[in-house]
Scaffold this motif. Structure first.
Motif, short mmCIF file in Angstrom:
data_model
loop_
_atom_site.label_atom_id
_atom_site.label_comp_id
_atom_site.label_asym_id
_atom_site.label_seq_id
_atom_site.Cartn_x
_atom_site.Cartn_y
_atom_site.Cartn_z
N PHE A 125 0.82 -1.20 0.00
CA PHE A 125 0.00 0.00 0.00
C PHE A 125 0.87 1.26 0.00
O PHE A 125 2.05 1.23 0.30
N GLY A 126 0.22 2.36 -0.34
CA GLY A 126 0.82 3.68 -0.24
C GLY A 126 -0.23 4.65 0.26
O GLY A 126 -1.42 4.31 0.35
N GLU A 127 0.19 5.86 0.59
CA GLU A 127 -0.71 6.91 1.07
C GLU A 127 -0.49 8.16 0.23
O GLU A 127 0.65 8.53 -0.04
N VAL A 128 -1.57 8.80 -0.16
CA VAL A 128 -1.47 10.10 -0.85
C VAL A 128 -2.56 11.01 -0.30
O VAL A 128 -3.60 10.54 0.18
N ASN A 129 -2.31 12.32 -0.35
CA ASN A 129 -3.36 13.26 0.01
C ASN A 129 -4.58 13.02 -0.88
O ASN A 129 -4.44 12.87 -2.10
N ASP A 130 -5.74 12.99 -0.27
CA ASP A 130 -6.97 12.65 -0.99
C ASP A 130 -7.64 13.93 -1.50
O ASP A 130 -8.17 14.71 -0.70
N PRO A 131 -7.65 14.15 -2.82
CA PRO A 131 -8.26 15.38 -3.34
C PRO A 131 -9.77 15.43 -3.17
O PRO A 131 -10.38 16.48 -3.36
N ARG A 132 -10.37 14.32 -2.78
CA ARG A 132 -11.82 14.29 -2.56
C ARG A 132 -12.21 14.80 -1.18
O ARG A 132 -13.38 15.02 -0.91
N TRP A 146 -4.61 15.94 -7.17
CA TRP A 146 -5.13 15.14 -8.28
C TRP A 146 -4.01 14.63 -9.16
O TRP A 146 -4.02 13.46 -9.59
N ARG A 147 -3.02 15.48 -9.44
CA ARG A 147 -1.92 15.06 -10.31
C ARG A 147 -1.12 13.92 -9.68
O ARG A 147 -0.71 12.98 -10.36
N ARG A 148 -0.89 14.01 -8.36
CA ARG A 148 -0.14 12.94 -7.69
C ARG A 148 -0.92 11.63 -7.74
O ARG A 148 -0.36 10.56 -8.02
N LEU A 149 -2.22 11.71 -7.47
CA LEU A 149 -3.03 10.50 -7.50
C LEU A 149 -3.07 9.92 -8.91
O LEU A 149 -2.92 8.70 -9.10
N GLU A 150 -3.25 10.75 -9.92
CA GLU A 150 -3.30 10.27 -11.30
C GLU A 150 -1.96 9.69 -11.73
O GLU A 150 -1.91 8.72 -12.50
N ARG A 151 -0.86 10.28 -11.25
CA ARG A 151 0.46 9.75 -11.59
C ARG A 151 0.62 8.34 -11.02
O ARG A 151 1.10 7.43 -11.70
N ASN A 152 0.19 8.14 -9.77
CA ASN A 152 0.28 6.81 -9.19
C ASN A 152 -0.61 5.81 -9.93
O ASN A 152 -0.23 4.66 -10.13
N GLN A 153 -1.78 6.26 -10.35
CA GLN A 153 -2.65 5.38 -11.12
C GLN A 153 -2.02 5.03 -12.46
O GLN A 153 -2.15 3.90 -12.93
N ALA A 154 -1.32 5.97 -13.07
CA ALA A 154 -0.63 5.69 -14.33
C ALA A 154 0.48 4.66 -14.13
O ALA A 154 0.83 3.93 -15.06
N TRP A 155 1.03 4.60 -12.92
CA TRP A 155 2.06 3.61 -12.59
C TRP A 155 1.46 2.26 -12.20
O TRP A 155 2.19 1.34 -11.87
N GLY A 156 0.15 2.15 -12.20
CA GLY A 156 -0.50 0.88 -11.91
C GLY A 156 -1.20 0.80 -10.58
O GLY A 156 -1.81 -0.23 -10.26
N ALA A 157 -1.16 1.87 -9.76
CA ALA A 157 -1.80 1.84 -8.45
C ALA A 157 -3.31 1.99 -8.59
O ALA A 157 -3.81 2.54 -9.58
N ARG A 158 -4.02 1.54 -7.56
CA ARG A 158 -5.47 1.69 -7.51
C ARG A 158 -5.88 2.20 -6.14
O ARG A 158 -5.28 1.83 -5.12
N VAL A 159 -6.91 3.03 -6.12
CA VAL A 159 -7.44 3.54 -4.85
C VAL A 159 -8.18 2.41 -4.14
O VAL A 159 -8.98 1.70 -4.75
N HIS A 177 -6.21 12.73 8.75
CA HIS A 177 -7.51 12.29 8.22
C HIS A 177 -7.67 12.63 6.73
O HIS A 177 -8.73 12.37 6.17
N GLY A 178 -6.63 13.21 6.10
CA GLY A 178 -6.77 13.68 4.74
C GLY A 178 -6.13 12.82 3.68
O GLY A 178 -5.87 13.28 2.56
N LEU A 179 -5.88 11.55 4.01
CA LEU A 179 -5.19 10.66 3.08
C LEU A 179 -6.13 9.60 2.52
O LEU A 179 -7.14 9.27 3.13
N CYS A 180 -5.76 9.07 1.39
CA CYS A 180 -6.43 7.86 0.90
C CYS A 180 -5.37 6.77 0.74
O CYS A 180 -4.19 7.04 0.53
N LEU A 181 -5.82 5.55 0.88
CA LEU A 181 -4.95 4.39 0.77
C LEU A 181 -4.98 3.91 -0.67
O LEU A 181 -6.05 3.78 -1.27
#
Length: 206
Positions: A125-132, A146-159, A177-181
């Motif tokens: 797992f990883g943690e990123v600030n959740d833009p939602r 959003w860019r960080r989350l999208e970059r991780n998704q482009a690398w194969g990660a999933r929320v 409390h502001g992160l998503c896994l």
């Protein structure tokens, strides 16, 4: 950044690497995480104190890393393996401004995930600030999140579809409390679903 052939990646193993660890923590890491810095003493206890409930690995990338007078630290990554749940967590990845957008972050994250999967991790797992979660105290522009989350998704990660709160990193620091896994991939794509028991076991152990 110079050619990849000249790039060094050092895994911190002994007290001989303590100066390199200190410099990475006080420069590239400190600048990347201005709001929630984990004290370097916590890392050292996990690496050498034998008291942490997880196995910590820290890798640092750059040039001439063993030459204190000439070293150039370009980035680094810290990740933890949790024994009861047999899951991994990438806790920090920081890239110096001069080395961004050149593939170093993807390389460090992929290699960290591969290391943990090879060691038998059920999930990484990883943690990123959740833009939602606007208004949860995250002091970062939402478009950056959003860019960080999208970059991780482009690398194969999933929320991961679960509520997630990061524990306090040290006495005196608050829970986040502001992160998503996110679930990370290595060389193989992630399956379409992840067993809920794996996620629950990891979050409970964390």
């Amino acid at each position: 950044m110079d050619s990849e052939l000249e790039l060094e990646i050092v895994t911190i193993r002994t007290h001989d690497d303590e100066g390199l660890l200190d410099e990475f923590h006080s420069t590239v890491y400190w600048e990347a995480f201005p709001d929630q810095q984990e004290p370097v003493a916590v890392w050292k206890r996990a690496l050498w104190g034998g008291t942490a409930p997880y196995e910590l690995t820290v890798r640092i990338a750059g040039h001439a890393l063993h030459d204190r007078a000439h070293r150039q630290i370009l980035g680094g990554i810290a990740f933890e393996r949790y024994p009861r749940s047999s899951c991994g967590l990438v806790t920090y990845m920081a890239i110096a401004p001069a080395a961004r957008r050149q593939g170093l972050g993807r390389r460090l994250q992929r290699d960290a995930a591969l290391t943990m999967f090879t060691a038998g991790a059920h999930a990484v797992f990883g943690e990123v600030n959740d833009p939602r979660l606007i208004g949860q105290g995250v002091d970062e522009p939402v478009d950056h999140m959003w860019r960080r989350l999208e970059r991780n998704q482009a690398w194969g990660a999933r929320v991961v579809d679960t509520r997630y709160v990061q524990p306090a990193l040290a006495p005196g620091l608050s829970r986040d409390h502001g992160l998503c896994l996110i679930a990370l991939a290595s060389d193989q794509p992630l399956p379409g679903t992840m067993p809920g028991r794996v996620v629950r076991a990891f979050v409970e152990e964390l």
